[in-house]
Design an enzyme around this catalytic site. Structure first.
Site, PDB file in Angstrom:
ATOM      1  N   GLU A  92      43.316  35.737  41.124  1.00  0.00           N
ATOM      2  CA  GLU A  92      43.578  36.484  39.892  1.00  0.00           C
ATOM      3  C   GLU A  92      45.061  36.864  39.837  1.00  0.00           C
ATOM      4  OE1 GLU A  92      41.759  40.446  37.642  1.00  0.00           O
ATOM      5  OE2 GLU A  92      41.785  40.381  39.839  1.00  0.00           O
ATOM      6  N   LYS A 148      37.734  37.698  31.433  1.00  0.00           N
ATOM      7  CA  LYS A 148      37.211  38.770  32.256  1.00  0.00           C
ATOM      8  C   LYS A 148      36.438  39.731  31.361  1.00  0.00           C
ATOM      9  CE  LYS A 148      38.618  41.963  35.954  1.00  0.00           C
ATOM     10  NZ  LYS A 148      39.762  42.429  36.763  1.00  0.00           N
ATOM     11  N   CYS A 153      37.171  38.843  39.625  1.00  0.00           N
ATOM     12  CA  CYS A 153      37.306  40.064  40.421  1.00  0.00           C
ATOM     13  C   CYS A 153      36.220  41.101  40.123  1.00  0.00           C
ATOM     14  CB  CYS A 153      38.707  40.647  40.201  1.00  0.00           C
ATOM     15  SG  CYS A 153      39.190  41.873  41.470  1.00  0.00           S
TER      16      CYS A 153
END
Length: 509
Positions: free
Chosen positions: A265, A340, A374
């Site tokens: 990321e 995300k 993440c």
């Protein structure tokens, strides 16, 4: 062996008339486990599967031999006993329609040890496996050196043999012939006192195996190699400087025939150091100006190096809103994206990033994959949505600054692998960026995880990087094992879900 005679070796199939010299050789080599097999057993093998029974003769005298069956891979790639192969009465369970070979025995006259005759027999077996287009060679390997090391557990003994701290006459030989120890089998051959009844389940995979298909190009890939870049954040002078560093890793992963390359990321964060005077909100938007260039270059790298690339994640500005987006660059030139979904408090507070709205499985030439960036992996709902779309590999590019943060990602990733019966690869960054606000420290131990069951490593970890060290890791994942897990696992999480019960509880909230 007569050292004064000229050696004249010949490898051939065993014939009906070879039983007596074969029996004498087995009595010589296997006095501790019963010696020669009955003639009826050898005749069964020669009749049912002649190509699998081979010997080496020196000037007409049989000095080495290998006996082999065909079996169903799904049945014998899990723990079993010797009695599942041959009964006490000497009946052999040969499966003419089997999709794997099973190595019964390889034995060499003591006078010919050191001449690599066993290796010749193993190579002949591998050639046969490939010629018949079978999945693998399986074997139950005795560990006759174990009785000399009673101070060790059997697992400790096997690990020491693997590290070549101890030599085992059978296991060391099999490891040197590229067989992998898949698991330990207890009471495999109870009368084998030297091995304490234990055996290792060994496997050699035929990487040329092709599933039945109308065209070779339609064959679904089952063994997939994942490469992960544990990326070090460092000062860069330009976007080309960063991309040259990235190309080095892509090239290296390609040289190892990886199907995927995973970057972390915000791996492009060093570019914010080109404008150190900017505050955090301005800096992340400045970084987004490079995204299109990086995206195009990574797509070119995927095509050039014939590898699918998960380009970590990058900031994308759309309609005055900033998103954190991961791109999957296919090696055919096409590009997929995953936004995300869940934004961390830090991203909201310091960078004013918005979350995406959809999560999806992406079809690739090496399996069905999903991407959770993440923080997203810490929400089980997203992994379950992907599991319902038959995800096989989940990629998690992450950035964490402390070990606490890293462990949240790691432990949740392992949970996603277990509950969704898929592989999960996590890739993070290390090092520091002293000139970049809010991205100054990194902590990572990148890894590839499997489900936790008998088909997979005992710790459900296929590969793991050293902490805070720039490096690459590789893991070969077997997609067929996921199919076996779904149907025959010790536990089958996906099959045992109770969605109606869950829905009832949710509707009451």
């Amino acid at each position: 062996m007569d050292e004064n005679a000229d050696t004249l070796l010949n490898l051939r199939v065993i014939e009906v008339g070879d039983y007596q010299p074969l029996a004498e050789l087995m009595d010589l080599v296997f006095p501790d486990v019963g010696g020669a097999w009955p003639k009826s057993t050898i005749m069964q093998l020669v009749t049912a599967f002649p190509d699998g029974q081979i010997c080496i003769e020196d000037n007409g005298k049989i000095v080495a031999a290998a006996l082999t069956l065909k079996v169903a891979y799904n049945r014998f790639s899990i723990p079993h006993t010797y009695a599942d192969i041959i009964t006490d009465d000497g009946v052999v369970f040969h499966d003419a329609k089997g999709d794997a070979l099973y190595g019964l025995d390889v034995f060499v006259h003591p006078d010919y040890r050191g001449h690599r005759l066993g290796r010749r027999l193993y190579e002949a077996r591998k050639d046969l496996c490939q010629a018949l287009n079978l999945k693998a060679i399986l074997a139950g390997g005795r560990i006759p050196g174990y009785h000399k090391h009673n101070d060790l557990t059997v697992t400790e003994y096997i690990n020491k043999v693997r590290r070549k701290e101890i030599h085992d006459p059978i296991l060391s030989f099999q490891l040197s012939n590229h067989f992998d120890v898949k698991r330990l089998m207890n009471r495999y051959l109870p009368e084998d006192g030297k091995s304490a009844g234990y055996a290792t389940l060994l496997e050699w995979d035929n990487f040329f195996y092709e599933e039945d298909a109308s065209s070779v190009h339609d064959i679904e890939k089952t063994i997939v190699r994942i490469g992960v870049v544990q990326w070090q954040m460092r000062h860069v002078l330009s976007v080309d400087d960063l991309l040259n560093q990235a190309e080095f890793f892509v090239s290296s992963l390609s040289n190892y025939q990886s199907d995927f390359a995973l970057f972390p990321e915000f791996f492009c964060a060093p570019l914010m150091g080109l404008a150190p005077e900017k505050g955090s909100v301005e800096a992340i938007r400045f970084l987004s100006e490079f995204t299109q260039t990086i995206k195009q270059r990574f797509s070119q790298l995927a095509v050039t190096y014939n590898i699918n690339i998960i380009a970590g994640s990058m900031p994308v500005l759309e309609d005055e809103k900033l998103y954190n987006v991961s791109y999957l660059m296919h090696r055919d030139g096409s590009i997929d994206e995953q936004y995300k979904i869940h934004i961390t408090p830090h991203e909201q507070r310091d960078w004013v990033i918005d979350g995406g709205e959809t999560v999806k499985v992406i079809e690739t030439d090496a399996g069905r994959v999903g991407i959770l960036i993440c923080y997203d992996v810490e929400f089980p709902e997203l992994g379950r949505i992907l599991a319902e779309q038959d995800v096989q590999i989940l990629f998690v590019p992450f950035w964490t600054d402390t070990k606490n943060g890293y462990l949240r990602v790691r432990l949740c990733a392992q949970a996603r692998a277990i509950e969704n019966e898929c592989y999960v690869a996590i890739g993070g960054s290390v090092g520091n960026l002293p000139r970049v606000d809010n991205v100054d420290i990194q902590y990572a131990e990148s890894a590839v995880f499997s489900p936790s069951d008998v088909y997979f490593p005992h710790d459900a970890t296929l590969a793991e990087a050293n902490a805070n060290t720039e490096m690459m890791i590789f893991a070969d994942v077997d997609l067929d094992k996921l199919k076996m897990l779904h149907e025959r696992g010790s536990v089958t999480n996906l099959k045992h879900r109770r969605p109606k019960l869950y829905a009832n509880h949710l509707s009451q909230e």
